[in-house]
Structures are given as C-alpha cells and as structure tokens.
Enzyme design. Structure first.
Site, PDB file in Angstrom:
ATOM      1  N   GLY A 120      60.994  86.811  33.396  1.00 55.13           N
ATOM      2  CA  GLY A 120      60.264  88.067  33.358  1.00 55.13           C
ATOM      3  C   GLY A 120      59.278  88.186  34.510  1.00 55.13           C
ATOM      4  O   GLY A 120      58.688  87.201  34.952  1.00 55.13           O
ATOM      5  N   ILE A 165      54.705  84.087  39.606  1.00 57.43           N
ATOM      6  CA  ILE A 165      53.445  84.535  39.017  1.00 57.43           C
ATOM      7  C   ILE A 165      53.485  84.216  37.531  1.00 57.43           C
ATOM      8  O   ILE A 165      54.103  84.930  36.741  1.00 57.43           O
ATOM      9  CB  ILE A 165      53.185  86.035  39.263  1.00 57.43           C
ATOM     10  CG1 ILE A 165      53.101  86.328  40.763  1.00 57.43           C
ATOM     11  CG2 ILE A 165      51.893  86.477  38.576  1.00 57.43           C
ATOM     12  CD1 ILE A 165      52.814  87.759  41.114  1.00 57.43           C
ATOM     13  N   MET A 167      48.772  87.178  29.160  1.00 54.83           N
ATOM     14  CA  MET A 167      48.811  86.353  27.948  1.00 54.83           C
ATOM     15  C   MET A 167      47.442  86.235  27.302  1.00 54.83           C
ATOM     16  O   MET A 167      47.024  85.165  26.870  1.00 54.83           O
ATOM     17  CB  MET A 167      49.367  84.962  28.279  1.00 54.83           C
ATOM     18  CG  MET A 167      50.756  84.988  28.883  1.00 54.83           C
ATOM     19  SD  MET A 167      51.282  83.403  29.570  1.00 54.83           S
ATOM     20  CE  MET A 167      50.320  83.349  31.102  1.00 54.83           C
ATOM     21  N   ASP A 220      64.518  83.910  29.839  1.00 54.57           N
ATOM     22  CA  ASP A 220      63.339  83.918  28.987  1.00 54.57           C
ATOM     23  C   ASP A 220      63.532  84.907  27.841  1.00 54.57           C
ATOM     24  O   ASP A 220      64.373  85.812  27.905  1.00 54.57           O
ATOM     25  CB  ASP A 220      62.103  84.338  29.790  1.00 54.57           C
ATOM     26  CG  ASP A 220      61.670  83.283  30.792  1.00 54.57           C
ATOM     27  OD1 ASP A 220      62.111  82.130  30.658  1.00 54.57           O
ATOM     28  OD2 ASP A 220      60.885  83.620  31.703  1.00 54.57           O
ATOM     29  N   ASP A 280      57.822  88.172  38.013  1.00 57.34           N
ATOM     30  CA  ASP A 280      58.160  87.458  39.241  1.00 57.34           C
ATOM     31  C   ASP A 280      58.145  85.957  38.949  1.00 57.34           C
ATOM     32  O   ASP A 280      57.254  85.469  38.252  1.00 57.34           O
ATOM     33  CB  ASP A 280      57.138  87.784  40.336  1.00 57.34           C
ATOM     34  CG  ASP A 280      57.436  87.043  41.631  1.00 57.34           C
ATOM     35  OD1 ASP A 280      58.222  87.576  42.440  1.00 57.34           O
ATOM     36  OD2 ASP A 280      56.908  85.930  41.813  1.00 57.34           O
ATOM     37  N   LYS A 282      60.211  81.369  24.789  1.00 51.18           N
ATOM     38  CA  LYS A 282      58.971  80.692  24.434  1.00 51.18           C
ATOM     39  C   LYS A 282      58.065  81.675  23.706  1.00 51.18           C
ATOM     40  O   LYS A 282      58.086  82.873  23.958  1.00 51.18           O
ATOM     41  CB  LYS A 282      58.248  80.185  25.682  1.00 51.18           C
ATOM     42  CG  LYS A 282      59.034  79.164  26.482  1.00 51.18           C
ATOM     43  CD  LYS A 282      58.273  78.745  27.723  1.00 51.18           C
ATOM     44  CE  LYS A 282      59.071  77.754  28.551  1.00 51.18           C
ATOM     45  NZ  LYS A 282      58.352  77.348  29.782  1.00 51.18           N
TER      46      LYS A 282
END
Length: 261
Positions: free
Chosen positions: A95, A100, A176, A42, A97, A64
């Site tokens: 990033g 999650i 987020m 990521d 876990d 992303k």
C-alpha cells in the site's frame, strides 16, 4: 523496446499500490502486475488493484494488523526471496509507496543479501493521495513551508522526539495513529503545539467510503471515538488543514451545544 525495462524471471518487484484507487497506479505498476507469476500483497491493497493481475497468478496475503501479523517481517523477506530463487516473477504489492512506512528497505536488503534481482516501482503515498482527494495542500505559501511524516504506532511513542515537527508554518502527517490519537494529541500539546491547532483525519482516502473530518488538536481523540474512525486513516496537523474540503466536526458540536443551552 527498451530492454532495461524488461522484467525477467527470478526478479522481485516492490510495487507501490497507492492509497487505494487503482486509477492512481503508475503505468509501470500495472505492467508489472500483468507480468507477475506470484503476487505477495498487504491487507490494505484494494481488491480492484489485485484484480489487475491475471486470474492465474498465485496471490499470497501477508496482511498485518495492529494486534496480529499473518507473517513476521523476516518470514515475508524469506518468502519473496524463495519464490524468486524458484524462478518466479514476484510482485511484492504494498500500500502507498514501498519506501514510506512500508518496510521496503528491509525487503530490498534481504533480496540483495540473497543475490536476487530487485526493483522498486514507487507509488503515490497515502499522505499525497489522500490529501489530494481532500483538496488539502500539505505545503502552502501562507500556511506551511515544511512537511514531516511520522508513525503513530511505534513502541515508546512518548519517548520519540517530535519537537519542531508540528506548529505554525509546519505540517505533520501521522500514519497509523488512530489507536493512539489521544496520546498523540497529549504529546504534541505537551511539546508546545497549540491545543486549538487545526487537525484533519483522512479516513480510507481514495476509496469508495472515504471521509475527511476536521477538528482541533485537543478534540482529536474524542472525535475519532465519536465518529468511529477506522484504519487506514491519516492524521494531518497544521494550518493547511483549514484549506481542506473536510467536514467540520468541532464546529457542528459547538452549534449543537449552543442550541441546547
């Protein structure tokens, strides 16, 4: 040697990279990186974590952002499956876990459907790692007996049912949520959370430029704009925030207003 812990070619390992600091990786994660032949990572994975893989390892970024995806999730699933079917030892480095808000479940399903061996190596989640750095207890006998994790960047945010997740005696951690922080505050207040409920913003936790900021719910969106908070950042709502080692932004603004009056 415990053969159950061997990593064989043609395996996909979903590895939690933690919140940023490479010292927070598990021993198993470090060993997996050392054995990888391909690392699919990521964008939020710290460069210091990527550096733990041998220099000869192929690195493929599937970063992303809110407005742009390098690859859609279906293409990422196909990528890691194809690499494994070609005999590679694939570390899918994610990033926090993998399970999650990491779409790890979708990637596991894709591997199973293709008959590819898959293993999950858990990581310290952003919530746990960033809160620990800020000395913010997500639960506390005097302040919170429950903690919930939600995503603040989902379609239909206003229609999501968060009732009962925030308020007295509870902690709500929002991933987020920077871009939608004003809408989040309005939503929680409309659902009955007190406007003066303490909130913290944990920006770039465990990284060199980490910040922990504190205010109240009604000021959340304004503070994020004033402080130019950037992702990755977590929003924590609840009285546990008062225990954190954080900069009191609302208090500072109130003092400035009193001085100017």
């Amino acid at each position: 040697m415990d053969k159950r812990r061997d990593i064989v070619p043609g395996t996909v390992l979903l590895v939690g990279a933690g919140p940023g600091d490479p010292d927070l990786l598990t021993v198993r994660a470090v060993r997996a990186l050392a054995r990888a032949t391909v690392v699919v990572h990521d964008g939020l994975v710290d460069d210091r974590v990527l550096a733990l893989a041998p220099a000869s390892v192929r690195r493929i970024s599937v970063a992303k952002s809110r407005a742009r995806h390098t690859l859609p999730q279906e293409a990422i699933n196909a990528l890691i499956v194809d690499e494994a079917l070609n005999g590679e030892t694939v570390v899918r480095l994610k990033g926090g876990d993998p399970f999650i808000f990491g779409r790890g479940g979708e990637e596991v399903d894709a591997c199973r459907a293709a008959g590819v061996a898959v293993e999950v190596i858990p990581g310290i989640s952003a919530a746990v790692g960033c809160a620990a750095e800020a000395l913010l207890p997500l639960t506390h006998r005097e302040a919170s007996s429950a903690v919930s994790f939600v995503a603040g960047q989902c379609k239909g945010l206003t229609e999501q049912d968060w009732s009962g997740l925030a308020g007295k005696g509870r902690t709500l951690v929002i991933y987020m949520g920077v871009a939608t922080s004003t809408e989040i505050a309005d939503k929680l207040i409309a659902d009955g959370v007190a406007p003066d409920m303490p909130v913290a913003v944990l920006e770039k936790g465990t990284r060199r430029d980490a910040r922990a900021l504190r205010t109240i719910l009604t000021d959340l969106g304004d503070m994020i704009a004033r402080e130019r908070v950037q992702s990755p950042a977590l929003i924590v709502v609840g009285e546990v925030v008062l225990h954190a080692d954080a900069e009191d932004r609302l208090f500072q603004i109130a003092r400035q207003a009193e001085t100017l009056a």
